[in-house]
Design a protein around this motif. Structure first.
Motif, PDB file in Angstrom:
ATOM      1  N   PRO A 259       0.824  -1.212   0.000  1.00 18.99           N
ATOM      2  CA  PRO A 259       0.000   0.000   0.000  1.00 18.99           C
ATOM      3  C   PRO A 259       0.860   1.265   0.000  1.00 18.99           C
ATOM      4  O   PRO A 259       1.934   1.294   0.608  1.00 18.99           O
ATOM      5  CB  PRO A 259      -0.813  -0.123   1.302  1.00 18.99           C
ATOM      6  CG  PRO A 259      -0.847  -1.580   1.584  1.00 18.99           C
ATOM      7  CD  PRO A 259       0.457  -2.134   1.101  1.00 18.99           C
ATOM      8  N   GLU A 261       0.621   4.056   1.558  1.00 20.94           N
ATOM      9  CA  GLU A 261       0.893   4.613   2.877  1.00 20.94           C
ATOM     10  C   GLU A 261       2.052   3.883   3.573  1.00 20.94           C
ATOM     11  O   GLU A 261       2.771   4.471   4.381  1.00 20.94           O
ATOM     12  CB  GLU A 261      -0.361   4.525   3.753  1.00 20.94           C
ATOM     13  CG  GLU A 261      -1.548   5.336   3.244  1.00 20.94           C
ATOM     14  CD  GLU A 261      -2.381   4.583   2.217  1.00 20.94           C
ATOM     15  OE1 GLU A 261      -3.406   5.128   1.786  1.00 20.94           O
ATOM     16  OE2 GLU A 261      -1.995   3.441   1.859  1.00 20.94           O
ATOM     17  N   GLN A 262       2.210   2.610   3.237  1.00 18.22           N
ATOM     18  CA  GLN A 262       3.282   1.821   3.834  1.00 18.22           C
ATOM     19  C   GLN A 262       4.635   2.214   3.228  1.00 18.22           C
ATOM     20  O   GLN A 262       5.629   2.373   3.950  1.00 18.22           O
ATOM     21  CB  GLN A 262       3.001   0.334   3.595  1.00 18.22           C
ATOM     22  CG  GLN A 262       3.659  -0.581   4.598  1.00 18.22           C
ATOM     23  CD  GLN A 262       3.039  -1.970   4.567  1.00 18.22           C
ATOM     24  OE1 GLN A 262       1.940  -2.159   4.058  1.00 18.22           O
ATOM     25  NE2 GLN A 262       3.744  -2.928   5.117  1.00 18.22           N
ATOM     26  N   ALA A 265       5.593   5.557   4.547  1.00 18.15           N
ATOM     27  CA  ALA A 265       6.084   5.470   5.920  1.00 18.15           C
ATOM     28  C   ALA A 265       7.542   5.019   5.962  1.00 18.15           C
ATOM     29  O   ALA A 265       8.339   5.530   6.766  1.00 18.15           O
ATOM     30  CB  ALA A 265       5.209   4.508   6.726  1.00 18.15           C
ATOM     31  N   THR A 396      -1.758  12.659   2.522  1.00 16.89           N
ATOM     32  CA  THR A 396      -1.642  11.215   2.736  1.00 16.89           C
ATOM     33  C   THR A 396      -0.946  10.947   4.062  1.00 16.89           C
ATOM     34  O   THR A 396       0.135  11.483   4.329  1.00 16.89           O
ATOM     35  CB  THR A 396      -0.838  10.544   1.598  1.00 16.89           C
ATOM     36  OG1 THR A 396      -1.438  10.863   0.341  1.00 16.89           O
ATOM     37  CG2 THR A 396      -0.815   9.033   1.776  1.00 16.89           C
ATOM     38  N   ARG A 397      -1.568  10.106   4.881  1.00 20.96           N
ATOM     39  CA  ARG A 397      -0.997   9.790   6.191  1.00 20.96           C
ATOM     40  C   ARG A 397      -0.263   8.454   6.114  1.00 20.96           C
ATOM     41  O   ARG A 397      -0.851   7.430   5.742  1.00 20.96           O
ATOM     42  CB  ARG A 397      -2.106   9.701   7.252  1.00 20.96           C
ATOM     43  CG  ARG A 397      -2.912  10.979   7.444  1.00 20.96           C
ATOM     44  CD  ARG A 397      -2.258  11.923   8.447  1.00 20.96           C
ATOM     45  NE  ARG A 397      -1.054  12.556   7.949  1.00 20.96           N
ATOM     46  CZ  ARG A 397      -1.042  13.664   7.202  1.00 20.96           C
ATOM     47  NH1 ARG A 397      -2.165  14.249   6.851  1.00 20.96           N
ATOM     48  NH2 ARG A 397       0.107  14.193   6.807  1.00 20.96           N
ATOM     49  N   PRO A 398       1.012   8.436   6.473  1.00 19.96           N
ATOM     50  CA  PRO A 398       1.755   7.166   6.454  1.00 19.96           C
ATOM     51  C   PRO A 398       1.256   6.213   7.532  1.00 19.96           C
ATOM     52  O   PRO A 398       0.769   6.647   8.582  1.00 19.96           O
ATOM     53  CB  PRO A 398       3.191   7.600   6.728  1.00 19.96           C
ATOM     54  CG  PRO A 398       3.089   8.926   7.396  1.00 19.96           C
ATOM     55  CD  PRO A 398       1.849   9.572   6.871  1.00 19.96           C
ATOM     56  N   TYR A 399       1.388   4.902   7.259  1.00 18.40           N
ATOM     57  CA  TYR A 399       1.052   3.906   8.273  1.00 18.40           C
ATOM     58  C   TYR A 399       1.964   4.088   9.481  1.00 18.40           C
ATOM     59  O   TYR A 399       3.092   4.571   9.358  1.00 18.40           O
ATOM     60  CB  TYR A 399       1.293   2.488   7.728  1.00 18.40           C
ATOM     61  CG  TYR A 399       0.206   1.934   6.849  1.00 18.40           C
ATOM     62  CD1 TYR A 399      -0.999   2.595   6.674  1.00 18.40           C
ATOM     63  CD2 TYR A 399       0.389   0.732   6.180  1.00 18.40           C
ATOM     64  CE1 TYR A 399      -1.992   2.074   5.864  1.00 18.40           C
ATOM     65  CE2 TYR A 399      -0.597   0.200   5.364  1.00 18.40           C
ATOM     66  CZ  TYR A 399      -1.779   0.880   5.206  1.00 18.40           C
ATOM     67  OH  TYR A 399      -2.751   0.369   4.399  1.00 18.40           O
ATOM     68  N   ASP A 400       1.492   3.665  10.632  1.00 18.05           N
ATOM     69  CA  ASP A 400       2.393   3.522  11.775  1.00 18.05           C
ATOM     70  C   ASP A 400       3.308   2.346  11.452  1.00 18.05           C
ATOM     71  O   ASP A 400       2.849   1.189  11.416  1.00 18.05           O
ATOM     72  CB  ASP A 400       1.606   3.255  13.058  1.00 18.05           C
ATOM     73  CG  ASP A 400       0.815   4.480  13.494  1.00 18.05           C
ATOM     74  OD1 ASP A 400       1.254   5.592  13.156  1.00 18.05           O
ATOM     75  OD2 ASP A 400      -0.235   4.311  14.143  1.00 18.05           O
ATOM     76  N   GLU A 401       4.548   2.641  11.167  1.00 18.11           N
ATOM     77  CA  GLU A 401       5.422   1.621  10.582  1.00 18.11           C
ATOM     78  C   GLU A 401       6.249   0.893  11.641  1.00 18.11           C
ATOM     79  O   GLU A 401       6.798   1.520  12.561  1.00 18.11           O
ATOM     80  CB  GLU A 401       6.377   2.292   9.571  1.00 18.11           C
ATOM     81  CG  GLU A 401       7.210   1.319   8.753  1.00 18.11           C
ATOM     82  CD  GLU A 401       6.332   0.400   7.932  1.00 18.11           C
ATOM     83  OE1 GLU A 401       6.470  -0.831   8.080  1.00 18.11           O
ATOM     84  OE2 GLU A 401       5.521   0.898   7.135  1.00 18.11           O
TER      85      GLU A 401
END
Length: 647
Positions: A259, A261-262, A265, A396-401
């Motif tokens: 994805p 966002e991933q 991140a 766009t917000r990145p995932y908490d990685e």
């Protein structure tokens, strides 16, 4: 009522599934071509072996403007003796070799060998750079957003190529008739063995796609005497930042792009990693002379870094996130993307995406695996995709990685290896600091003005280069212009020898104190254009002489045959390229360039737009001065523009 509701619910779910399916395909693939990527490969024509007599004629024509009469007569005698004696035997050896290798071209093996045997460092000497235009929307030009969108577009390009869905490269002689759905439908239905002939009936010419798989998971490995190319199967990419190298998986086990966002991140984590700049960056070792690098790399592997090196070698591609701001300064852009200080680079990788701190993006590519045709197609496709279909936006917000998904490839370095790195830094600094470059932007002179006068734009630029060099040095020198032979199976490049008797005559006339009348100069320009266009057509159709003679020379060396033509110092002189030139024309390119072939030479890369010409000149003082070269070019093109811009 209930039946109707159930039906509406069913239609809603079906439409939702269809929407999701379309979104899935849209994200995973940059293209889903009706014609499979490699559909034309089986029926592509083979690179022709020119007739020996024609090669000899063309070779003498290239020598004539460079030699005084006495030297030319000697060369002519050598060529005639070669043509009637040893040349016939070598031509037969070549034809037999070609018949035994119908799966490829006669130049392919020798040309790979030519690149991989050269021991010179590859940055500047071999690796070109192509700088993309910025996105006009400022919010998409931050380093993180630009890099993330280009990475995802690159993965989409890879997925389409890997799935055989990337649109095949086709030269359309008449796009209105052939660049159509009918053309694609018919060619897709044809068997591969007949597909090229079907395209030919539309006056469309498919190009060789064999180099494209080498774009990804590909690396040049240094070895003593001759390097090797390796292909891996990695699902990860490598990222360089502050001299450190990171790796993270970009494709799932099912080979699906992760994805957005991933990916965002993971890039964000790397950019925000507060680790100090790497004191001992191993990337700078790729700037070394190849035998020395081979020895040092072996030491690296023996010191417990074999698995780490393999991760770099097998990565899909490399991306360099630089800490430098280039600030729309052409000199800073060229310096950073053509060579930099080497500490945040891995020049051995098939290509590296480079993104400056202020979001300017470029590609620097290793040249042995392929030519500019494949890289330019890749660059144009990902640029267009990242501009028209960006999946990462400012909101766009990145995932908490999970940081365990990102590996920093820390190397085990002995004191001896650290000394090698320090030595490489010093040697490379001396090398790139010796390079001089300058650029020129000429308005008015472009495709439109040349079209108005019915002359070839490329011929006019090449003519201007000849005039400018003569202004500086008062002589004519061996000149190389690269021409693709991708119209043939496993074609590489051919040389256009753009210093001709026609360009010599015009140059002497325009640089004389007493210039001929305007109408006479225009007639001479027209003749230069006709001659250059003919040479370009011959080269593109595999009818140049350079590659043919090169391979015949290799067969002479293999069989220990003495050949007057190859022992002639004037043959060596012709192949010592003083003016190395290439056109890098594309609407998405801001700048492109490369280094000179020899220390006393010039590298001249140019882009011809509708009403503008851009030129980058590279050289090594004290042999040449880039600013003097640009001044001479400006004067030459002003004179040519004045002539062409009259009725």
């Amino acid at each position: 009522m209930h039946v109707q509701m159930r039906r509406l619910h069913f239609l809603y779910k079906r439409n939702l599934c269809e929407t999701r399916r379309r979104c899935y395909w849209d994200y995973q693939y940059i293209q889903r071509s009706k014609i499979p990527t490699m559909h034309f490969q089986a029926s592509l024509p083979r690179l022709p072996i020119p007739k020996l007599e024609l090669t000899c004629e063309r070779y003498l024509a290239a020598q004539k403007p460079l030699l005084i009469d006495e030297a030319y007569r000697k060369t002519e005698a050598n060529v005639n003796h070669f043509k009637d004696n040893v040349g016939k035997h070598l031509q037969k050896l070549l034809r037999d070799f070609d018949k035994q290798n119908k799966h490829t071209s006669y130049i392919s093996e020798f040309w790979f060998d030519n690149y991989l045997r050269d021991r010179k460092p590859i940055p500047i000497n071999y690796n070109p750079m192509l700088v993309m235009n910025n996105d006009e929307r400022e919010q998409y030009n931050t380093q993180l957003i630009r890099a993330a969108n280009l990475v995802i577009s690159s993965l989409r390009f890879y997925k389409s190529l890997h799935s055989n869905w990337l649109e095949p490269e086709v030269y359309h002689l008449d796009p209105q008739k052939s660049d159509t759905e009918m053309f694609r439908n018919i060619c897709a239905m044809l068997p591969q063995s007949l597909s090229w002939y079907g395209a030919y009936l539309f006056k469309a010419y498919p190009l060789d796609m064999s180099q494209y798989p080498n774009l990804f998971n590909s690396t040049r490995i240094p070895e003593t005497d001759i390097d090797r190319l390796v292909k891996g199967k990695g699902r990860h990419i490598t990222v360089q930042h502050k001299g450190h190298i990171y790796a993270f998986t970009a494709l799932s086990k099912e080979n699906q792009i992760l994805p957005p966002e991933q990916i965002l991140a993971r890039l964000k984590y790397i950019l925000e990693d507060d680790i100090p700049k790497n004191t001992f960056p191993i990337g700078v070792l790729t700037t070394l002379e190849r035998n020395k690098w081979a020895t040092v790399r072996h030491e690296l592997a023996e010191n417990g870094n074999q698995a780490t090196l393999k991760l770099i070698d097998t990565a899909l591609f490399n991306i360099c996130l630089d800490d430098e701001y280039v600030n729309d300064d052409p000199y800073a852009i060229i310096r950073n993307f053509l060579h930099s200080d080497g500490e945040n680079r891995w020049f051995d990788k098939s290509f590296s995406l480079q993104v400056s701190k202020d979001g300017v993006a470029a590609v620097n590519f290793e040249h042995s695996w392929g030519d500019g045709v494949a890289v330019l197609r890749y660059l144009q496709d990902i640029y267009k995709d990242s501009i028209e279909n960006p999946v990462i936006h400012s909101e766009t917000r990145p995932y908490d990685e999970d940081i365990n998904n990102i590996i920093r490839l820390d190397m085990n370095l002995s004191d001896r290896l650290k000394v090698h790195i320090e030595d490489a830094k010093r040697e490379y600094r001396l090398f790139y600091s010796s390079l001089d470059f300058d650029y020129l932007i000429m308005d008015r002179l472009g495709k439109n003005l040349c079209k108005k006068q019915a002359v070839s734009p490329d011929a006019i630029v090449q003519l201007g280069i000849q005039v400018a060099y003569h202004k500086m040095q008062g002589k004519f020198v061996p000149t190389y212009e690269s021409c693709s032979t991708a119209a043939f199976k496993h074609g590489r490049t051919e040389t256009v020898r753009s210093c001709t008797m026609a360009t010599k005559a015009f140059t002497l006339a325009i640089n004389a104190q007493q210039k001929p009348p305007l109408n006479e100069l225009k007639m001479m320009i027209a003749e230069c254009s006709r001659t250059h266009s003919q040479l370009t057509r011959e080269a593109a159709m595999g009818q140049g002489f350079d590659r043919h003679l090169y391979v015949l020379k290799k067969f002479a060396e293999k069989t220990n045959m003495t050949c007057n033509i190859f022992d002639d110092p004037d043959y060596a002189y012709l192949n010592r390229i003083i003016l190395s030139t290439s056109t890098l024309t594309s609407p998405v390119i801001y700048a492109g360039g490369f280094g000179p072939v020899v220390r006393d030479g010039l590298g001249v890369g140019y882009t011809i737009k509708d009403d503008q010409l851009r030129i980058l000149v590279t050289c090594y003082p004290p042999y040449h001065s880039a600013s003097k070269g640009i001044d001479a070019l400006r004067q030459s093109f002003e004179e040519l523009t004045a002539i062409l811009d009259t009725n």
